[in-house]
Design an enzyme around this catalytic site. Structure first.
Site, PDB file in Angstrom:
ATOM      1  N   ARG A  44       0.797  -1.220   0.000  1.00  0.00           N
ATOM      2  CA  ARG A  44       0.000   0.000   0.000  1.00  0.00           C
ATOM      3  C   ARG A  44       0.835   1.278   0.000  1.00  0.00           C
ATOM      4  O   ARG A  44       0.590   2.174  -0.811  1.00  0.00           O
ATOM      5  CB  ARG A  44      -0.940   0.049   1.225  1.00  0.00           C
ATOM      6  CG  ARG A  44      -2.181  -0.762   1.078  1.00  0.00           C
ATOM      7  CD  ARG A  44      -2.565  -1.369   2.398  1.00  0.00           C
ATOM      8  NE  ARG A  44      -1.591  -2.391   2.729  1.00  0.00           N
ATOM      9  CZ  ARG A  44      -1.697  -3.657   2.331  1.00  0.00           C
ATOM     10  NH1 ARG A  44      -2.757  -4.050   1.683  1.00  0.00           N
ATOM     11  NH2 ARG A  44      -0.743  -4.547   2.598  1.00  0.00           N
ATOM     12  N   THR A  45       1.778   1.382   0.905  1.00  0.00           N
ATOM     13  CA  THR A  45       2.460   2.672   1.070  1.00  0.00           C
ATOM     14  C   THR A  45       3.270   3.005  -0.186  1.00  0.00           C
ATOM     15  O   THR A  45       3.181   4.114  -0.722  1.00  0.00           O
ATOM     16  CB  THR A  45       3.358   2.641   2.315  1.00  0.00           C
ATOM     17  OG1 THR A  45       2.611   2.117   3.394  1.00  0.00           O
ATOM     18  CG2 THR A  45       3.848   4.035   2.672  1.00  0.00           C
ATOM     19  N   LYS A 103      26.266  -3.952  -1.396  1.00  0.00           N
ATOM     20  CA  LYS A 103      27.739  -3.849  -1.397  1.00  0.00           C
ATOM     21  C   LYS A 103      28.238  -3.166  -0.134  1.00  0.00           C
ATOM     22  O   LYS A 103      29.424  -2.921   0.008  1.00  0.00           O
ATOM     23  CB  LYS A 103      28.199  -3.039  -2.619  1.00  0.00           C
ATOM     24  CG  LYS A 103      27.763  -3.602  -3.955  1.00  0.00           C
ATOM     25  CD  LYS A 103      28.181  -2.626  -5.065  1.00  0.00           C
ATOM     26  CE  LYS A 103      27.407  -2.895  -6.334  1.00  0.00           C
ATOM     27  NZ  LYS A 103      27.431  -1.723  -7.241  1.00  0.00           N
ATOM     28  N   ARG A 122      11.092   3.854   3.619  1.00  0.00           N
ATOM     29  CA  ARG A 122      10.683   2.822   4.592  1.00  0.00           C
ATOM     30  C   ARG A 122      11.927   2.048   4.974  1.00  0.00           C
ATOM     31  O   ARG A 122      12.702   1.629   4.112  1.00  0.00           O
ATOM     32  CB  ARG A 122       9.650   1.872   4.010  1.00  0.00           C
ATOM     33  CG  ARG A 122       9.436   0.669   4.937  1.00  0.00           C
ATOM     34  CD  ARG A 122       8.221  -0.120   4.632  1.00  0.00           C
ATOM     35  NE  ARG A 122       7.011   0.636   4.901  1.00  0.00           N
ATOM     36  CZ  ARG A 122       5.793   0.105   4.879  1.00  0.00           C
ATOM     37  NH1 ARG A 122       5.629  -1.170   4.606  1.00  0.00           N
ATOM     38  NH2 ARG A 122       4.733   0.842   5.129  1.00  0.00           N
ATOM     39  N   HIS A 171       4.699   5.552  11.655  1.00  0.00           N
ATOM     40  CA  HIS A 171       4.236   5.520  10.261  1.00  0.00           C
ATOM     41  C   HIS A 171       3.295   6.717  10.104  1.00  0.00           C
ATOM     42  O   HIS A 171       2.069   6.584  10.054  1.00  0.00           O
ATOM     43  CB  HIS A 171       3.511   4.197  10.014  1.00  0.00           C
ATOM     44  CG  HIS A 171       3.286   3.843   8.574  1.00  0.00           C
ATOM     45  ND1 HIS A 171       3.451   4.737   7.532  1.00  0.00           N
ATOM     46  CD2 HIS A 171       2.897   2.668   7.998  1.00  0.00           C
ATOM     47  CE1 HIS A 171       3.170   4.126   6.390  1.00  0.00           C
ATOM     48  NE2 HIS A 171       2.836   2.873   6.637  1.00  0.00           N
TER      49      HIS A 171
END
Ligand code: CP
Length: 309
Positions: free
Chosen positions: A58-59, A87, A108, A136
């Site tokens: 969703r986000t 890396k 995120r 959030h």
């Protein structure tokens, strides 16, 4: 003429916003409803970088859709496997690279504090799209928008958050956001998943808060039931998860004593905490909530990028 200032701001915590600012975001979100249907070139030429170090449906997709609906473009990744993080590149260097390619970053990350760290290093605004179990904020804004849209108000409501109040980040941001309004909050969870103490201490200074394990007793009294998934992936010990797995399950029997105009929200994804039979009840609003994520994120992008003052 209002004096609120959003242009160029980072959004790392819902605590950064006053009630007046939250109300303004909700107002602009409402104006985005028709624009989300027909499209706009409000952010033409602007680029959003979605940096998702953790899974999301969703986000990430709603930030992307929000930017496209406003005429902008998106770049980014939803999986670090194919990036130079593999890396050994650190978050600060990743951000100082991506700021050259984009006008705004949505991040995120599994670590608490990641969005704040990224914002310190970034020359372009950073939006926290979920930081570990911490916060959030854009989810909380869309939750508040959904409550206001569905109930026509926020003040005066009796709201309950149920499930994993310890590891679930959405409930932390939502509790902070709700504490700006005149509501009564009930926190329903097993003892091991009670609301984080630092969140509880802060919100208790602003609103009445009750903690309980008993969903059945509370359900007849409440106007909004916000259900959350037990966050299996965040438990340090899977034996502890096994003890609380499936502890709350909302089904038709649970709702038999609920108010007729109760609304049920869930940030999603759900696993088994809301039975599928609930989806077709008038109380279920979690898929409408998904749509609201688009308009709220459109509003945030337009405000932070300065196309709406
Ligand atoms: N609500 C929410 O954050 O969902 P995703 O994890 O799918 O983005």
């Amino acid at each position: 003429m209002h004096t609120l200032q959003f242009q160029g701001r980072d959004i790392t915590s819902i605590e950064d916003f006053t009630r007046e600012e939250i109300n303004y975001i909700l107002k602009i979100s409402k104006t985005m409803e028709p624009i989300a249907k027909k499209g706009s070139d409000m952010l033409k030429g602007k680029i959003l970088a979605n940096l998702f170090f953790e899974p999301s449906t969703r986000t990430r997709l709603s930030f992307e859709a929000a930017m496209l609906k406003l005429g902008g473009s998106t770049i980014g990744f939803g999986d670090v496997e194919n990036t130079s993080v593999k890396k050994g590149e650190n978050l600060a260097d990743t951000v100082r690279t991506v700021e050259n390619y984009a006008d705004i970053i949505a991040l995120r990350h599994p670590l608490e504090g990641a969005a704040k760290l990224a914002a310190e290093f970034s020359k372009v605004p950073v939006i926290n799209a979920g930081s570990g179990s911490e916060e959030h904020p854009t989810q909380a804004l869309l939750d508040l928008y959904t409550i206001e849209k569905e109930k026509k108000k926020i003040d005066g409501l009796k709201i309950a958050l149920v499930g994993d109040l310890r590891y679930g980040r959405t409930v932390h941001s939502l509790a902070y956001g709700l504490s700006q309004y005149n509501i009564e909050l009930t926190l329903i969870s097993p003892d091991s998943l009670r609301m984080r103490r630092e969140v509880l201490r802060k919100i208790q200074t602003k609103i009445p808060v009750t903690e309980t394990q008993n969903l059945e007793k509370i359900i007849p009294q409440i106007d909004v039931l916000y259900v959350t998934r037990i966050q299996k992936e965040r438990f340090p010990d899977q034996a502890e998860y096994a003890k609380v797995k499936g502890v709350y399950r909302i089904d038709l029997e649970t709702l038999s004593n609920a108010k007729k105009d109760l609304i049920i929200l869930h940030p999603l994804p759900r696993v088994d905490e809301i039975a599928a039979e609930v989806d077709s009840t008038p109380q279920a609003r979690y898929f409408q909530q998904v749509w609201n994520g688009i308009v709220v994120r459109m509003a945030l992008l337009a405000l932070v990028l300065g196309s709406i003052k």
